[in-house]
Design an enzyme around this catalytic site. Structure first.
Site, PDB file in Angstrom:
ATOM      1  N   HIS A  75       0.790  -1.240   0.000  1.00 29.54           N
ATOM      2  CA  HIS A  75       0.000   0.000   0.000  1.00 29.54           C
ATOM      3  C   HIS A  75       0.819   1.285   0.000  1.00 29.54           C
ATOM      4  O   HIS A  75       0.354   2.298  -0.527  1.00 29.54           O
ATOM      5  CB  HIS A  75      -0.903   0.045   1.241  1.00 29.54           C
ATOM      6  N   GLU A 128      -7.233  -2.417  -3.485  1.00 28.87           N
ATOM      7  CA  GLU A 128      -6.675  -3.761  -3.286  1.00 28.87           C
ATOM      8  C   GLU A 128      -6.418  -4.523  -4.593  1.00 28.87           C
ATOM      9  O   GLU A 128      -5.405  -5.194  -4.713  1.00 28.87           O
ATOM     10  CB  GLU A 128      -7.590  -4.610  -2.386  1.00 28.87           C
ATOM     11  N   SER A 141       1.367  -7.344  -3.643  1.00 29.16           N
ATOM     12  CA  SER A 141       2.043  -8.040  -2.536  1.00 29.16           C
ATOM     13  C   SER A 141       1.936  -9.552  -2.689  1.00 29.16           C
ATOM     14  O   SER A 141       2.427 -10.292  -1.846  1.00 29.16           O
ATOM     15  CB  SER A 141       1.480  -7.582  -1.184  1.00 29.16           C
TER      16      SER A 141
HETATM   17 CO    CO Z   1      -4.694  -4.107   1.991  1.00 30.08          CO
END
Ligand code: CO
Ligand code: PHE
Length: 295
Positions: free
Chosen positions: A131, A172, A191
């Site tokens: 993030h 996201e 990620s």
């Molecule tokens: Co997140």
């Protein structure tokens, strides 16, 4: 009715805790370094360039789990944002209030070495690697603050679920156009090694042009790769469509619209890539996820 949780023992009234960077072990830093190396090898050709710029501006390329006390002055200078540690998931309104004040809440713990892909609760690798780089981008930074303010308003109107879908499919799991190409920007994608490949290259998922109302009607899955991704034109365009729009009338329309099931297309969709949904079918038939089959 909203449930008001009290923060856990040891946390401040706003749910923050000290990151206590000195107490990370060498093994914990090594987990970060391994995940970081794997993602930064693969991402440059796939992620929006602003993400790589953010890693650079924030000096996140240094080894080890970032020390928030070191990161924060750079982030503050770039866009006025801060990262604060929390014990785990926080109540929606606590989360929104932090965002509205340009504070991003991050888990302080890191996954175990054997949990490279699947995690039930976001850890510091997802929260900070995923993030934080884009928080150094001015338009994205403004979007996140506006989202927090919008969340507080949505809570009063009983529309958190619709707004949560917007977060899911942008912050996201968002994709963005970059010239003629699609690029990654969602933190849940960048990620994850497996989803970074899947979201961009696999023929299974649908890739659909972003439409605010459509997204706020779209259910999502939290247990596996997404079956649809939504593609924005730019962070500036996303900001224009959200911060400067009054969502109240939209929420009224949404109350009468049924949600759209995971993997469905609707006639008004501007489909960029119609997915085969082969992966979702395969998983529904009880097959293990790809990372387990191809370690
Ligand atoms: Co997140
Ligand atoms: N403008 C939205 C509203 O009227 C709030 C919002 C801003 C939502 C940015 C999401 C992102 O509630």
């Amino acid at each position: 009715m909203a449930i008001h949780h009290a923060p856990p023992v040891g946390a401040a009234p706003d749910w923050t805790i000290p990151q206590d960077w000195r107490s990370y072990t060498a093994a914990e830093h090594a987990v970060w370094d391994r995940l970081f190396a794997r993602q930064t090898r693969m991402l440059p050709a796939r992620v929006i360039p602003a993400f790589i710029d953010g890693l650079d501006i924030l000096r996140m390329t240094r080894p080890g789990i970032p020390d928030f006390d070191e990161l924060n002055p750079r982030l503050m200078k770039a866009t006025g944002w801060q990262v604060v540690a929390v014990p785990g998931l926080v109540p929606d309104e606590v989360f929104f209030a932090h965002l509205a004040q340009r504070r991003f809440v991050a888990g302080r713990f890191i996954r175990r070495a054997d949990q490279s892909e699947y995690l039930e609760e976001p850890d510091v690798f997802h929260d900070v690697f995923g993030h934080v780089p884009l928080l150094a981008h001015p338009a994205f930074a403004d979007y996140m603050q506006a989202y927090g303010e919008g969340g507080l308003r949505a809570a009063k109107l009983g529309m958190i679920e619709a707004l949560a879908r917007l977060y899911w499919y942008t912050v996201e799991f968002g994709l963005v156009r970059d010239g003629g190409d699609l690029k990654l920007y969602g933190a849940g994608i960048v990620s994850s090694h497996g989803e970074s490949l899947f979201a961009l290259d696999d023929s299974s998922p649908h890739r659909i042009a972003f439409d605010l109302k459509r997204v706020m009607r779209s259910r999502y899955r939290i247990d596996d790769y997404q079956q649809s991704y939504f593609v924005i034109d730019s962070f500036e365009d996303l900001l224009r469509q959200t911060r400067d729009a009054d969502f109240a009338p939209l929420y009224e329309q949404l109350r009468d619209c049924p949600p759209i099931a995971v993997g469905d297309l609707i006639p008004t969709d501007r489909v960029i890539h119609r997915g085969t949904q082969a992966y979702a079918r395969f998983r529904a038939a009880g097959q293990p996820p790809l990372p387990e089959r191809c370690p």
